[in-house]
Design a protein around this motif. Sequence first.
Motif, short mmCIF file in Angstrom:
data_model
loop_
_atom_site.label_atom_id
_atom_site.label_comp_id
_atom_site.label_asym_id
_atom_site.label_seq_id
_atom_site.Cartn_x
_atom_site.Cartn_y
_atom_site.Cartn_z
N HIS A 224 -12.56 -9.00 1.72
CA HIS A 224 -11.32 -8.24 1.88
C HIS A 224 -11.18 -7.16 0.81
CE1 HIS A 224 -9.13 -10.38 5.11
NE2 HIS A 224 -10.10 -11.22 4.87
N LEU B 55 -15.83 -6.13 3.64
CA LEU B 55 -14.48 -6.22 4.18
C LEU B 55 -14.15 -7.61 4.71
CD1 LEU B 55 -12.03 -4.36 4.61
CD2 LEU B 55 -12.70 -4.25 6.99
N GLY C 122 -10.26 -4.03 0.02
CA GLY C 122 -9.49 -2.92 0.59
C GLY C 122 -9.42 -2.97 2.09
N TYR C 123 -9.39 -1.82 2.71
CA TYR C 123 -9.36 -1.73 4.17
C TYR C 123 -10.14 -0.49 4.58
CZ TYR C 123 -5.80 1.84 3.42
OH TYR C 123 -5.14 2.97 3.02
N GLU D 14 -0.67 6.58 4.49
CA GLU D 14 -1.72 7.31 3.77
C GLU D 14 -2.36 8.39 4.66
OE1 GLU D 14 -5.78 5.84 1.66
OE2 GLU D 14 -5.63 5.74 3.81
N ARG E 40 0.85 -1.19 0.00
CA ARG E 40 0.00 0.00 0.00
C ARG E 40 0.88 1.23 0.00
NH1 ARG E 40 -3.72 -1.91 4.75
NH2 ARG E 40 -4.95 -3.37 3.55
N ARG F 170 -7.75 12.44 8.45
CA ARG F 170 -7.40 11.17 9.10
C ARG F 170 -5.91 10.96 8.88
NH1 ARG F 170 -4.97 7.71 7.52
NH2 ARG F 170 -6.23 6.51 6.07
N CYS G 280 -10.73 1.83 1.22
CA CYS G 280 -9.83 2.12 0.11
C CYS G 280 -9.20 0.83 -0.40
CB CYS G 280 -8.69 3.04 0.55
SG CYS G 280 -9.25 4.66 1.05
N SER H 62 -10.42 2.82 5.78
CA SER H 62 -9.42 3.87 5.87
C SER H 62 -9.82 4.95 6.87
CB SER H 62 -9.22 4.48 4.49
OG SER H 62 -8.28 5.52 4.54
#
Lengths: 393, 169
Positions: free
Chosen positions: B50, B46, B52-53, A309, A230, A328, B90, B55
């Motif tokens: 799965h 999710l 993305g994650y 990020e 990532r 964030r 994301c 964010s």
Amino acid sequence: MEPKTAPEKFIVPIGPQHPALKEPGHFEFTVEGEVVTNATARLGFVHRGMEKGAENRTWVQDLYLMERVCGICSHVHALAFSLGVEKLAGVQAPPRAQAIRELVSELERIHSHLLWLGVAAHEGGFDTLFMFSWRDRETVMDLLETISGNRVNYSANVLGGVKIDINEKQADAIRKGMDFLEERTQHYLKVVTEDETFLGRTRNIGVMTYEQADFLGAIGPTGRASGVKRDVRVDSPYTAYSDFPVNLVTHTHGDLEARFIVRIKELYESYRLVRELVDKMPAGELTVKVPRRIPEGEVISRVEAPRGELLYFLKSNGSDKPERVKVRTPSLCNWSSVLVTAVGHNLADMPMILAGIDPCFSCNDRVVTVNRKTDSTQMDWEDLRQYGIEYYK
Amino acid sequence: METEKALELAESLMKDFAISTNRPEANRVDFVIDRKNLKPAVDAILVNKHWGYLSAITALDNALWKVDETTKEKSIDPSGGSLELLYHFCQAAAVATLRVSIPYNDPKVDSICGLISSVSLYEREAAELYGIEFVGAPNTDKLLLPDNWPAGVYPMRKAFTSLEDSAKG
């Protein structure tokens, strides 16, 4: 005969003041003997109400407010904000401005990673490495000061471009600086991978598996050290990253050593990018005009800060002030993951594990170690650090 | 291309839950879902796939403003408006957002800490600053505001102007 009682929980509070790192935070580790069984965090000691403050200021004023969210990665905050506002306004900064934005981002990453290397080495009891890396970091600080006039809030961005330009003299100074730092960094990579005493504090410590890192949303070098691919610079290139791309640096071990290796190897990438940028800087204007009133809409702006990020959510109601600015920061993602992975590790490893995510955090004034009887002792961060060093002697 | 594929996959995962779907930017997709469906929706996107994650969680106060005809002063109309939570997921360049509307008079939503333990910090932030109750959250201690902050005062709500004003009611 003594009556049998249920074993009490030992809670070791760490924080909120922290003399070694930048911001205050408070952590509570529940321990059984040496082993941490639970960890919680309390933040907000430097909560300044910036998101609320942003709603009462104009878009231009907010640029300066947002640059001050963080003292280490000030540029990326202003950058994420500017990119978001430009997207809302439907304008794009000129190529030279984008290249300068990337250049300052990478110089900032170099200073931040070197700063972290020093702090982490200090927590591990390796003060020589700390002194050397901070001395070398001055090289990049001087370069940032040369091009922007400032060491901390470079204030390179304006809405619609940048306000600083790079001339040939500055470019030469940057090239020389990169040569010097590259040579030094080779030495650091050797030290953190070969010095046995140091490896005792980092190898197989604080391991976060790929599955954990992926699911818990670990980002930046912390995630990449566990093999999570990532990086916003690669995934969703912004500014000039599509013309001057970065190579992803990952590692598979997920321990503290891997986090050192990933960050140090990222330094090489930054040196290469900085050289390329000053050599092939596109010519042209530095700014475009951005309207005072920003059209209604919502936008998400993501950039890769040194720690991972950084996400900005901006909502405009069509006026000259934003309706909502949500920030964030990367540390927030990594905290959560470190609190989960802290469980099962020795208390003596906590300073290193906390420092290992390069937290823009926090913490630590007083550790109370309570034992099963009545007496208790108090430690401050220095004592805990020393305890860690003694433990591993 | 991959971004488009990811967005399409998100759309197919959310088709049972989405009340409406919107593409605000080329790399983004927004799903408006009912708050009852939040947990199963997060589970689907999710935990199972799965995608993305998670964010960030953005909380919004979509207050209804009214303008006084004579004085031209803006004030909040309590008869309308609502809170909103945005769960941003994301995956590389693609961003999928679950949007959950929450009424002022019953500001509750299920906590998703049981699904993703790391989400606790995000939820506590929204709980403190916007006064949204996350039902089933394991930890509801203060996170950002000082310990002596008055109960029931939520600084990020549009109605909040200052502590003095809140004390006056």
